[in-house]
Design a protein around this motif. Structure first.
Motif, PDB file in Angstrom:
ATOM      1  N   GLU A 236       0.990  -1.379  -0.204  1.00  0.00           N
ATOM      2  CA  GLU A 236       0.324   0.045  -0.052  1.00  0.00           C
ATOM      3  C   GLU A 236       0.914   1.063   0.011  1.00  0.00           C
ATOM      4  O   GLU A 236       0.396   2.440  -0.770  1.00  0.00           O
ATOM      5  N   ARG A 237       2.012   1.071   0.581  1.00  0.00           N
ATOM      6  CA  ARG A 237       2.786   2.208   0.577  1.00  0.00           C
ATOM      7  C   ARG A 237       3.427   3.104  -0.342  1.00  0.00           C
ATOM      8  O   ARG A 237       3.503   3.505  -1.071  1.00  0.00           O
ATOM      9  N   SER A 240       1.785   4.227  -3.411  1.00  0.00           N
ATOM     10  CA  SER A 240       1.256   5.319  -2.783  1.00  0.00           C
ATOM     11  C   SER A 240       1.943   6.208  -4.420  1.00  0.00           C
ATOM     12  O   SER A 240       1.406   7.210  -4.538  1.00  0.00           O
ATOM     13  N   ASP A 243      -0.614   5.546  -7.050  1.00  0.00           N
ATOM     14  CA  ASP A 243      -2.295   7.002  -6.680  1.00  0.00           C
ATOM     15  C   ASP A 243      -1.730   8.132  -7.953  1.00  0.00           C
ATOM     16  O   ASP A 243      -2.519   9.130  -8.293  1.00  0.00           O
ATOM     17  N   LEU A 265       3.045  10.549  -0.438  1.00  0.00           N
ATOM     18  CA  LEU A 265       1.764  10.163   0.748  1.00  0.00           C
ATOM     19  C   LEU A 265       1.872  11.577   1.483  1.00  0.00           C
ATOM     20  O   LEU A 265       0.740  11.903   2.302  1.00  0.00           O
ATOM     21  N   ARG A 277      -8.072   9.293  -7.666  1.00  0.00           N
ATOM     22  CA  ARG A 277      -7.640   8.861  -7.272  1.00  0.00           C
ATOM     23  C   ARG A 277      -8.275   7.342  -6.751  1.00  0.00           C
ATOM     24  O   ARG A 277      -7.828   5.861  -7.155  1.00  0.00           O
TER      25      ARG A 277
END
Length: 333
Positions: A236-237, A240, A243, A265, A277
């Motif tokens: 998930e990190r 970003s 995204d 982030l 997003r």
């Protein structure tokens, strides 16, 4: 049997690095992908962007085919309305002569850029509506079967005597599926761009496929975006970056390089940006190898894909390579 696994590389330029670094990363990723068991490595065509170094896929194909030994290498794709069909035919005959049996010619009709840049590339001589005629001309040059009444019937794509590389049509709609099926070409569906049409397009391609000298049975690639890491929170990190870069691309802000995780982030999304997003999250698979083996595998089975082609937009080259390696270990098991 599991689908084959391949790479779609956009040669991203990470923030803090140069285009030279980005292209070197592509060569390294190709070597690592070959070692991990990937089948095919395609290079995209994009223009007028600070995020990507893939404005000349034909040059990258040559570099990467020369740096590997087994991978099939090709275009994902050549945006045909940007080019002369004769020039494309000659370029890919040269590539096929240099690397016999390893070259693919993937074709698209989108510009790979904004309308103004498309106009600069095409100089008013071609648009997407001319794609069918351009495709017919390209096939004529590659197969030496130009109609006798064609104004360029006496022109030959050189060097002569080189086999026609496999032709694939790239698409994110029913149009591309129909073109591929009608001509017996392979079809690559861009789920990473438009996920909504994937089931209808892949089904239509198989239903309408007609055998030809270019192919006796359907060959379907499912192209997906993915970010894979050993732990879900790390994936998930890392995602970003995807995204923020996808949101900027969708809103026409492509001058900046691929953002770092820290920049992504820290970014505060406005409501309309957050909506983009969230939509982009429908186009990307994020998680552990086990989770992505489940989600990507299920999509491949549902669409009857013969091959899955992965695009990973990760800022760190080290973690991008690792993502592809983890996916290979999970999806090729």
């Amino acid at each position: 049997m599991s689908p084959k696994l391949s790479v779609l590389d956009l040669s991203p330029i990470p923030a803090g690095y140069t285009p030279t670094d980005a292209l070197s990363n592509s060569v390294d990723l190709a070597r690592q992908a070959e070692a991990a068991g990937y089948h095919r490595y395609w290079l995209a065509e994009h223009h007028n962007t600070g995020m990507l170094a893939c404005s000349a896929p034909e040059l990258l194909i040559c570099r990467i085919a020369g740096a590997t030994t087994r991978l099939r290498v090709g275009s994902g794709g050549i945006m045909l309305p940007n080019h002369s069909p004769l020039k494309v035919a000659e370029t890919f005959r040269v590539l096929e002569a240099m690397f016999p049996g390893r070259i693919d010619l993937g074709l698209g009709r989108a510009p790979g850029t904004d309308p103004v840049t498309a106009s600069a590339l095409r100089r008013g001589h071609a648009d997407a509506d001319e794609f069918p005629q351009q495709l017919a001309d390209l096939v004529g040059y590659l197969k030496d079967v130009m109609p006798s009444d064609h104004p360029h019937a006496r022109v030959r794509a050189t060097p002569v005597g080189v086999p026609c590389p496999p032709i694939w049509i790239l698409g994110s709609s029913l149009f591309g599926a129909r073109v591929a099926a009608a001509n017996g070409f392979g079809f690559a569906y861009a789920h990473h761009i438009v996920p909504e049409n994937v089931h209808a397009a892949m089904r239509l391609y198989r239903e309408e496929f007609r055998a030809s000298p270019f192919g006796h049975e359907p060959r379907a690639i499912l192209a997906v975006s993915a970010v894979c890491a050993p732990a879900a929170d790390e994936a998930e990190r890392l995602a970003s970056t995807a995204d923020l870069s996808m949101m900027r691309t969708r809103s026409g802000r492509t001058r900046t390089p691929l953002p770092s995780v820290e920049e992504a982030l820290a970014y505060v999304y406005q409501p309309d940006e957050e909506a983009l997003r969230q939509y982009n999250r429908t186009r990307i698979h994020i998680g552990t190898p086990e989770a992505l083996a489940g989600s990507i595998g299920a999509l491949a089975r549902a669409t009857q894909a013969d091959e899955v082609m992965i695009n990973s937009q990760i800022h760190s080259h080290e973690y991008r390579v690792r993502s592809y390696q983890l996916l290979a270990s999970a999806l090729l098991a």
